[in-house]
Motif scaffolding. Sequence first.
Motif, PDB file in Angstrom:
ATOM      1  N   LEU A   1       0.823  -1.205   0.000  1.00 18.56           N
ATOM      2  CA  LEU A   1       0.000   0.000   0.000  1.00 18.56           C
ATOM      3  C   LEU A   1       0.862   1.261   0.000  1.00 18.56           C
ATOM      4  CD1 LEU A   1      -2.741  -1.158   2.537  1.00 18.56           C
ATOM      5  CD2 LEU A   1      -2.831  -1.162   0.041  1.00 18.56           C
ATOM      6  N   ARG A   2       1.992   1.179   0.689  1.00 18.33           N
ATOM      7  CA  ARG A   2       2.822   2.384   0.777  1.00 18.33           C
ATOM      8  C   ARG A   2       3.758   2.527  -0.407  1.00 18.33           C
ATOM      9  NH1 ARG A   2       3.714   0.926   6.916  1.00 18.33           N
ATOM     10  NH2 ARG A   2       2.370   2.460   7.924  1.00 18.33           N
ATOM     11  N   LYS A   3       4.368   1.415  -0.799  1.00 18.74           N
ATOM     12  CA  LYS A   3       5.435   1.515  -1.797  1.00 18.74           C
ATOM     13  C   LYS A   3       5.058   0.927  -3.147  1.00 18.74           C
ATOM     14  CE  LYS A   3       8.550   0.741   2.035  1.00 18.74           C
ATOM     15  NZ  LYS A   3       9.180  -0.412   2.685  1.00 18.74           N
ATOM     16  N   GLY A   4       3.916   0.229  -3.204  1.00 21.71           N
ATOM     17  CA  GLY A   4       3.490  -0.314  -4.480  1.00 21.71           C
ATOM     18  C   GLY A   4       4.308  -1.505  -4.941  1.00 21.71           C
ATOM     19  N   VAL A   5       4.709  -2.334  -4.017  1.00 28.65           N
ATOM     20  CA  VAL A   5       5.452  -3.541  -4.393  1.00 28.65           C
ATOM     21  C   VAL A   5       4.753  -4.741  -3.772  1.00 28.65           C
ATOM     22  CG1 VAL A   5       7.663  -4.738  -4.276  1.00 28.65           C
ATOM     23  CG2 VAL A   5       7.596  -2.243  -4.412  1.00 28.65           C
ATOM     24  N   ASP A   6       4.518  -5.768  -4.584  1.00 28.75           N
ATOM     25  CA  ASP A   6       3.814  -6.931  -4.028  1.00 28.75           C
ATOM     26  C   ASP A   6       4.826  -7.906  -3.411  1.00 28.75           C
ATOM     27  OD1 ASP A   6       4.795  -8.713  -5.921  1.00 28.75           O
ATOM     28  OD2 ASP A   6       2.899  -9.011  -6.945  1.00 28.75           O
ATOM     29  N   PRO A   7       4.363  -8.966  -2.723  1.00 28.10           N
ATOM     30  CA  PRO A   7       5.309  -9.831  -2.010  1.00 28.10           C
ATOM     31  C   PRO A   7       6.250 -10.608  -2.924  1.00 28.10           C
ATOM     32  CG  PRO A   7       3.027 -10.463  -1.522  1.00 28.10           C
ATOM     33  CD  PRO A   7       2.968  -9.298  -2.430  1.00 28.10           C
ATOM     34  N   ALA A   8       5.951 -10.607  -4.228  1.00 27.40           N
ATOM     35  CA  ALA A   8       6.894 -11.250  -5.144  1.00 27.40           C
ATOM     36  C   ALA A   8       7.928 -10.230  -5.617  1.00 27.40           C
ATOM     37  CB  ALA A   8       6.150 -11.835  -6.338  1.00 27.40           C
ATOM     38  N   GLY A   9       7.837  -9.013  -5.108  1.00 27.08           N
ATOM     39  CA  GLY A   9       8.792  -7.986  -5.514  1.00 27.08           C
ATOM     40  C   GLY A   9       8.377  -7.249  -6.779  1.00 27.08           C
ATOM     41  N   ARG A  10       7.194  -7.561  -7.297  1.00 31.49           N
ATOM     42  CA  ARG A  10       6.757  -6.905  -8.527  1.00 31.49           C
ATOM     43  C   ARG A  10       6.193  -5.520  -8.195  1.00 31.49           C
ATOM     44  NH1 ARG A  10       2.143  -6.152 -11.578  1.00 31.49           N
ATOM     45  NH2 ARG A  10       0.900  -7.092  -9.926  1.00 31.49           N
ATOM     46  N   LYS A  11       6.565  -4.573  -9.023  1.00 27.14           N
ATOM     47  CA  LYS A  11       6.064  -3.223  -8.828  1.00 27.14           C
ATOM     48  C   LYS A  11       4.626  -3.165  -9.340  1.00 27.14           C
ATOM     49  CE  LYS A  11       7.644   1.452  -9.526  1.00 27.14           C
ATOM     50  NZ  LYS A  11       8.371   2.337 -10.386  1.00 27.14           N
TER      51      LYS A  11
END
Lengths: 609, 218
Positions: free
Chosen positions: A183-193
Amino acid sequence: MPKLSAFIRSAALAAVLAGLANPAAAGDISSVAVPAIHGTTPVASIHPRPSQSVTGRSEPPRPVVAKRGPSPAGDSAAGKRLYWHGATASGAPLQAAIAGDAAVAGTQFGCVNCHRPSGFGSSEGGKYVPPITGPILFSPRQLNRNRIYTKLFEEAQPAGFAADVRMPRMRPAYTDQTLADALRKGVDPAGRKLDAQMPRYALSDRDAANLIAYLKTLSAAADPGVDAAVIHFATVVSDGTDPAERAAVVSTITAFFDWMNRATHGYQSRPGFSPYHMSELASAFRHWQLHVWELHGPPATWPQQIQRQYDAQPVFAVISGLVHGPWRPLAQFCDAKHMPCVFPNTELPRTTNTDYAYSLYFSRGLTLEGEVLARYLGRRQPQADRIALVHSTDPYGTTPARAFERALKTEQADARIREFAFSDQTELNAAVRELASAAGNFDALVLLPGERVNAALTALGEWRPGIKVIGLPSDALTSVQPGKLGTLAGSLLFAYPYELPSAYHPRSFRVRQWMHAQHLDIAYPRLQFQTYYALTMAEFALDQILDDFFRDYFIEAIEHEAENNLDIGTHPTLALGPGQRFASKGAYIVRIDAAAPGGIRALSDWIVP
Amino acid sequence: MLAFATRSGPAFSAGHDGMGAMARPHHHDPGGEMAGMSDMSGTAAATKYTAARANYTVPAVTLTDAHGRPVRLAQLLSQPRPVLVQFIFTSCTTICPLLSTTFSQAQAELGRMHGDYQLISISIDPEYDTPERLAAYAKRYNAGAHWMFLTGQAGDVRSVMTAFDALYQGSNKMYHRPLFYLRARPDTPWLRIEGFMQTADLLREYHGVLGAAGLAVR
């Protein structure tokens, strides 16, 4: 289900599903054997567009850095306010940045705007917004062929959309920490932006915890009324409705349920049923079980009665119905249960606090009629500013009377209204007689007879007040006998919140055909067509949500489907939007004209007050 | 259309009007054709849009602004100042917040670049979008004096959308397309932009449109 079975015939579809069935190929466009519409080269590399600045003003968002350590326990009610309204715990406006632009503060980026009340996301304007319900976020992302299926094949979407939806984007389950990071940085747990259209939020630890607590509950518990084999629906009918009309409504509903169930069962028992993909879609099939809830006595007692019925067998939604009296007590019940009540036949819908409420209506009924009469008279030249308002004291009279007065005041602040309220026939006759003797004092008479339509028309015929304009609600039109009114008939005008008889709607022909095929007697076309519309909305909405049987998602699907060219000819257009609850928004003013189609002629354009 | 260009970071398939080519099969049309339903070209991109120059003939309709005042659209657009047009509706999700935020964020800079300009957001859901609803929407997006919101009779709005080649699939407003229209003066062509832009993209395109018309840009 006619639609799904039609789809199986498509070889192209089979090929696509084969592609989807193989995760390795799913993201590989060229492996899908579908004829390309245009000869362009797909490009596989995806990288977000770097933030460019012409002005030097646009800055990348500055995420609030989360302090490590124990995060505060979340308050999901506060999280819900954030989800819906962008309301933060501190009261400061929510800060978000989209598309690499500078952060903006405000409510427009409440999650609900994109991920919708259900959390199942949306696909408006060719933008695919993924589901973020609790169960989906907190488990690894998988390819759900079914969800993808409807998005891909049932929606008209622009280039790029298909690939966007089909991208598998595997990711592990979110944890509280990785969700806050997303939510803050826009990166999912797979590291995808994440796509730049997903805002980057400057969330405090408390807000993040609240929001996450809410997301965990979002469409997490199954909604009542559905099991593995059956989906339960109710319809409501009350005392005081015309028995023949009521029979017409119930028989239309019964015929529709039978037809749906025949189609489902016939389909399931067909030899060859069970190709890989269809057997998965079959998880969405349910037997439709109808419950007719009969309501007796005064409307104030309806909620208790309906509660007893509901306790005996909860239903997923209420479809159509016919009640005599205000819908309000039922609207309150539907809201309290978060249960969709889909297009009841009522002239007295609840017209306040309706956005995102659980009852969906054809129109604002008699409130609308009162307003449209006011708009028409208020803008007439020469102005009608001395107005007699005669109305009954039952809700069918007071509702349009109040609406008329309110609307006339905004049209013509100096309009003079002389009000006559009647509660029985004697008072009604006295009022009309008095008007007849003082007709010269009035430019217009608005007569809102409530439940005493026939008595009011008789009184008009007897006293014939010589007032040039006499406004009436639409239900007087079916009872009026011009022969008994003499020249007075030419003075009458009616609010008419329906399509004109002269209009042509190709679909009404098909609805008629369908009714004939079901051996339904079409005694009350408008009522039965409206009922049919309510049923098709439920059908199409279920087609959209497949086996995600969540009521909010169901309503979102109806909001979306309502406008898909399904007009049945009862209203000029029927359409909803997100949170909208009245599918038709205006009315004509008509007068009697034996020479015109259907015996009425429009005096006005479609008036939307 | 006079010219066509794709503006986007990554190379992308362009020149295709995706919506027009797709058809939604009717539920009750057994055997509805699937042809044309599968667009397998293209790929996900962060922000990408296409831009094309075009001329439009504005119909002689009178719309209504957020204060309930009548506005003759052709007259409004015949004034000698730059205009930027978009189609929105107030209950819209997903796409309108993005479109209107772009206008909202661009306001100050547009004023700095050229002084006078006109932003116009036209509702494609005019029966629901009363002037009061438009006023509330305007407030939500901090609309300044140069930003006008219009609603009107459904038929009139439809004729405007037809004129601007902005109709969407199956008449369902939920399939509405992200479109921007930029023009420097009444005698220069429009730049029609389809897709999602960052504010910086909009400002750059605007800069280009004014420059091409020989207008002074600060």
